[in-house]
Design an enzyme around this catalytic site. Structure first.
Site, PDB file in Angstrom:
ATOM      1  N   GLU A 179       0.866  -1.179   0.000  1.00  0.00           N
ATOM      2  CA  GLU A 179       0.000   0.000   0.000  1.00  0.00           C
ATOM      3  C   GLU A 179       0.900   1.225   0.000  1.00  0.00           C
ATOM      4  O   GLU A 179       2.072   1.093  -0.360  1.00  0.00           O
ATOM      5  CB  GLU A 179      -1.001  -0.035   1.172  1.00  0.00           C
ATOM      6  CG  GLU A 179      -0.425  -0.282   2.542  1.00  0.00           C
ATOM      7  CD  GLU A 179       0.094   0.956   3.217  1.00  0.00           C
ATOM      8  OE1 GLU A 179       1.324   1.199   3.115  1.00  0.00           O
ATOM      9  OE2 GLU A 179      -0.670   1.659   3.891  1.00  0.00           O
ATOM     10  N   SER A 203      -7.315  -6.080  -1.782  1.00  0.00           N
ATOM     11  CA  SER A 203      -8.281  -5.776  -2.852  1.00  0.00           C
ATOM     12  C   SER A 203      -7.896  -6.410  -4.189  1.00  0.00           C
ATOM     13  O   SER A 203      -8.716  -6.481  -5.100  1.00  0.00           O
ATOM     14  CB  SER A 203      -8.400  -4.265  -3.026  1.00  0.00           C
ATOM     15  OG  SER A 203      -7.138  -3.718  -3.346  1.00  0.00           O
ATOM     16  N   ASP A 204      -6.639  -6.820  -4.324  1.00  0.00           N
ATOM     17  CA  ASP A 204      -6.154  -7.420  -5.564  1.00  0.00           C
ATOM     18  C   ASP A 204      -4.840  -8.117  -5.231  1.00  0.00           C
ATOM     19  O   ASP A 204      -4.305  -7.914  -4.136  1.00  0.00           O
ATOM     20  CB  ASP A 204      -5.922  -6.342  -6.640  1.00  0.00           C
ATOM     21  CG  ASP A 204      -5.060  -5.192  -6.128  1.00  0.00           C
ATOM     22  OD1 ASP A 204      -5.645  -4.232  -5.589  1.00  0.00           O
ATOM     23  OD2 ASP A 204      -3.833  -5.277  -6.217  1.00  0.00           O
TER      24      ASP A 204
HETATM   25  N1  HPA Z   1      -0.139  -0.950  -4.958  1.00  0.00           N
HETATM   26  C1  HPA Z   1      -0.528  -2.001  -5.696  1.00  0.00           C
HETATM   27  N2  HPA Z   1      -1.706  -2.580  -5.578  1.00  0.00           N
HETATM   28  C2  HPA Z   1      -2.545  -2.096  -4.665  1.00  0.00           C
HETATM   29  C3  HPA Z   1      -2.201  -1.020  -3.856  1.00  0.00           C
HETATM   30  C4  HPA Z   1      -0.935  -0.415  -4.028  1.00  0.00           C
HETATM   31  O1  HPA Z   1      -0.577   0.562  -3.365  1.00  0.00           O
HETATM   32  N3  HPA Z   1      -3.265  -0.775  -3.062  1.00  0.00           N
HETATM   33  C5  HPA Z   1      -4.216  -1.679  -3.356  1.00  0.00           C
HETATM   34  N4  HPA Z   1      -3.792  -2.488  -4.342  1.00  0.00           N
END
Ligand code: HPA
Length: 235
Positions: A179, A203-204
């Site tokens: 993050e 989130s990913d």
């Molecule tokens: N970087 C890459 N992917 C992400 C980030 C980030 O800061 N935050 C949420 N997914």
């Protein structure tokens, strides 16, 4: 007394503040948690709210994206508004293979490629760590439905650029996710002798783009980490 970025008075903020990056998320969190949210900041649209949960005061304010933005708000809250603890609530990209989209990451420590903490103590690589009491309170609040990972993350300055091979190296070192704010928060908290924690929803995933969350999923899965963050804030 108002500061350059916060148009509030001493006493407007609770001793504990939850800080998502997005001010509109701060508003949604305040509406979700408080019967009567009171707006305490709107400078630059960075909305902040104060309310009560079971008679205990709590505030929520956006931080903006990145370590400089977070540092400005955290410094002003600690220095001028009587804030004692800040809990960042946000999302991260998964790095470690065991971290799946929707899981909660409690950032015990934050590596960084930023220079902000390098400047703090001459000749020293500052260790950006969370407050043990807050880590413990957040983890204790987890229920059986939550998948919670506790460990290190990386707070990077670039969102769209990364040196070749860096993500794999971070994975090799057991880093849970990426993050853009936690290391700065931990540095500012140490500077002021205050408490800090970061609770993230994955989130990913950097190595598995097939499992990315939709905007709607992001909002629901976010509830798990919010519950842990609130428990830590009010502990
Ligand atoms: N970087 C890459 N992917 C992400 C980030 C980030 O800061 N935050 C949420 N997914």
């Amino acid at each position: 007394m108002a500061t350059p970025h916060i148009n509030a008075e001493m006493g407007d903020f609770a001793p504990a503040v939850l800080m998502p990056g997005d001010p509109r998320r701060a508003q949604r969190i305040a509406e979700l948690l408080f019967d009567e949210p009171r707006m305490v900041n709107d400078v630059r649209g960075m909305m902040g709210f104060t309310g009560e949960i079971n008679g205990k005061p709590l505030s929520v304010m956006g931080s903006g994206m990145g370590q400089p933005s977070f540092s400005i708000y955290a410094t002003e809250l600690f220095r001028f508004f009587g804030v004692e603890r800040i809990i960042r609530v946000g999302t991260c990209g998964g790095i470690a293979p065991q971290v799946k989209v929707g899981d909660v990451v409690v950032a015990m420590g934050a590596h960084t490629d930023s220079s902000m903490n390098q400047l703090r103590i001459p000749g020293v690589n500052f260790s950006a760590v969370a407050s043990y009491n807050l880590v413990r309170a957040a983890v204790d609040a987890a229920s059986e439905e939550d998948t919670v990972h506790v460990g290190t993350i990386i707070s990077r300055d670039h969102f769209y650029f990364a040196p070749e091979g860096q993500a794999q190296k971070l994975a090799d070192y057991g880093v849970l996710g990426v993050e853009m704010e936690a290391a700065a928060l931990y540095g500012v908290a140490a500077e002021h002798g205050k408490e800090a924690l970061t609770v993230l929803t994955c989130s990913d995933h950097l190595f598995d783009s097939s499992s990315d969350m939709t905007a709607e999923e992001r909002e629901t899965r976010f509830q798990s980490s919010l519950r842990l963050a609130v428990a830590a804030a009010l502990s």
